[in-house]
Design an enzyme around this catalytic site. Structure first.
Site, PDB file in Angstrom:
ATOM      1  N   TYR A   1      -3.904  11.619  -5.528  1.00 36.41           N
ATOM      2  CA  TYR A   1      -2.802  10.733  -5.150  1.00 36.41           C
ATOM      3  C   TYR A   1      -2.839  10.571  -3.632  1.00 36.41           C
ATOM      4  O   TYR A   1      -2.489  11.490  -2.890  1.00 36.41           O
ATOM      5  CB  TYR A   1      -1.488  11.363  -5.620  1.00 36.41           C
ATOM      6  CG  TYR A   1      -0.223  10.555  -5.389  1.00 36.41           C
ATOM      7  CD1 TYR A   1      -0.241   9.252  -4.890  1.00 36.41           C
ATOM      8  CD2 TYR A   1       1.014  11.101  -5.699  1.00 36.41           C
ATOM      9  CE1 TYR A   1       0.928   8.538  -4.699  1.00 36.41           C
ATOM     10  CE2 TYR A   1       2.192  10.394  -5.519  1.00 36.41           C
ATOM     11  CZ  TYR A   1       2.147   9.117  -5.012  1.00 36.41           C
ATOM     12  OH  TYR A   1       3.311   8.414  -4.821  1.00 36.41           O
TER      13      TYR A   1
ATOM     14  N   LYS B   1      -5.003   7.309  -7.158  1.00 40.52           N
ATOM     15  CA  LYS B   1      -3.850   6.415  -7.041  1.00 40.52           C
ATOM     16  C   LYS B   1      -3.725   6.163  -5.551  1.00 40.52           C
ATOM     17  O   LYS B   1      -3.477   7.098  -4.780  1.00 40.52           O
ATOM     18  CB  LYS B   1      -2.605   7.121  -7.587  1.00 40.52           C
ATOM     19  CG  LYS B   1      -1.292   6.411  -7.327  1.00 40.52           C
ATOM     20  CD  LYS B   1      -0.152   7.282  -7.866  1.00 40.52           C
ATOM     21  CE  LYS B   1       1.178   6.569  -7.943  1.00 40.52           C
ATOM     22  NZ  LYS B   1       1.799   6.347  -6.639  1.00 40.52           N
TER      23      LYS B   1
HETATM   24  O1  MN9 Z   1       4.540   4.801  -7.177  1.00 42.41           O
HETATM   25  C1  MN9 Z   1       5.504   3.749  -5.340  1.00 42.41           C
HETATM   26  N1  MN9 Z   1       5.511   4.647  -4.290  1.00 42.41           N
HETATM   27  C2  MN9 Z   1       6.671   5.143  -3.840  1.00 42.41           C
HETATM   28  C3  MN9 Z   1       4.383   4.083  -6.265  1.00 42.41           C
HETATM   29  O2  MN9 Z   1       7.715   4.614  -3.985  1.00 42.41           O
HETATM   30  C4  MN9 Z   1       6.680   6.407  -3.147  1.00 42.41           C
HETATM   31  C5  MN9 Z   1       5.506   2.242  -5.069  1.00 42.41           C
HETATM   32  O3  MN9 Z   1       5.807   1.679  -6.300  1.00 42.41           O
HETATM   33  C6  MN9 Z   1       6.513   1.796  -4.023  1.00 42.41           C
HETATM   34  O4  MN9 Z   1       7.780   2.319  -4.316  1.00 42.41           O
HETATM   35  C7  MN9 Z   1       6.659   0.289  -3.984  1.00 42.41           C
HETATM   36  C8  MN9 Z   1       7.539  -0.152  -2.816  1.00 42.41           C
HETATM   37  O5  MN9 Z   1       6.875   0.034  -1.606  1.00 42.41           O
HETATM   38  O6  MN9 Z   1       5.419  -0.295  -3.891  1.00 42.41           O
END
Ligand code: MN9
Length: 299
Positions: A135, A163
């Site tokens: 990640y 990811k």
């Molecule tokens: O899982 C997410 N990462 C976090 C992935 O929120 C920490 C993204 O979906 C973001 O929330 C999204 C908004 O920047 O892309």
């Protein structure tokens, strides 16, 4: 093991007003997302507020999701923790529960050498006896790995992929080319169409909790090589996502879920509750989003 890729919802954790996990809402959320056609779930990641939960709570979240999902969508369980001992315990638990893969953020706070980080990842990959995903989220973890570091990690075949939660799509594209068959998930929802154009196999995202249909549709268009239409949908989704980012993505997602009938409760402290004006602006933006045509194109 089947193929990884597609649209995976990074599940939020619904909480009750007293702070307990709201398992009934979590189950509803899982089934609502399966009904929208998501390919999988990313469980206990950043979006779940994993670092604000105990290891016991994280295990309960995974068990609840596994039971409700019943094998319908793939499950990647994030097991990253500051302590290697805890990460290994969570990885073993994910293996026992029947998850499809594990994933981990690099251990954070202390500044580790690359050899220390590689040591951590090798142990995590071994503990679950499942494919593992790195990640990569430098903005939150504070750990910036280079393509050369990924090359060292991904040389180990237990790693199925990464990811990639970063706007650096050049780095993502370089990582994707490191090995044949490597699975790369785009982690910033707002650049999914661009990431897909550069070879991402799918996306893992927080906003999918509420707007999975936009990304399931985008992916269909991408698979049909209709990139222009996919980019148009990305813009429509981003008009809404920009409002989520403005008010705090996790609180905003929970607010919209609750308004839509799945009581998601507040985020854990030190996150602050949303103000009233923010809530109104979000609801208006969501209503505008829903006015777009989200019906699926033919496969
Ligand atoms: O899982 C997410 N990462 C976090 C992935 O929120 C920490 C993204 O979906 C973001 O929330 C999204 C908004 O920047 O892309």
């Amino acid at each position: 093991m089947g193929k990884f890729g597609g649209i995976y919802t990074a599940l939020v954790t619904p909480f009750k007003p007293n702070g307990d996990i709201n398992e009934a809402s979590l189950r509803k959320l899982v089934s609502a997302n399966v009904a929208k056609g998501v390919d999988g779930f990313y469980v206990c990641g950043s979006t779940s507020e994993a670092f604000l939960m105990t290891a016991g709570e994280r295990k309960r979240v995974l068990e609840t999701v596994m039971r409700e999902n019943g094998g319908r969508a793939k499950i990647i369980c994030h097991v990253g923790a500051m302590s290697t001992k805890e990460a290994l315990e969570l990885a073993r638990h994910a293996g026992k529960c029947g998850a499809d893969a594990v994933s981990s953020i690099p251990p954070f706070y202390y500044k580790y050498t690359i050899d220390e980080l590689i040591g951590y990842y090798m142990e995590v990959a071994g503990a679950a006896e499942l494919p593992a995903f790195i990640y990569n989220f430098p903005a939150f973890s504070g750990v910036s790995l280079g393509v050369g570091d990924f090359a060292r990690l991904l040389a180990d075949r237990r790693f199925a992929g990464i990811k990639h939660t970063s706007y650096d799509l050049y780095q993502m594209e370089r990582i994707k080319r490191l090995r044949d068959g490597l699975v790369v998930f785009s982690g910033h929802d707002e650049v999914y169409a661009g990431a897909a154009a550069l070879g991402a196999d799918g996306a893992i995202g927080s906003t999918f909790n509420i707007i999975a249909e936009a990304f399931v549709k985008m992916r269909r268009l991408i698979l049909n090589s209709e990139m222009e239409k996919a980019a148009e949908l990305q813009t429509k989704a981003n008009d809404f996502i920009a409002v989520l980012i403005k008010h705090g993505v996790f609180q905003s997602i929970k607010h919209i879920l609750t308004a839509a009938g799945i009581d998601a409760g507040p985020c854990r402290k030190p996150f602050l509750p949303l103000g009233e004006a923010a809530g109104k602006e979000l609801e208006a933006a969501y209503a505008e989003y829903l006015r777009q045509d989200w019906t699926m194109p033919a496969q």
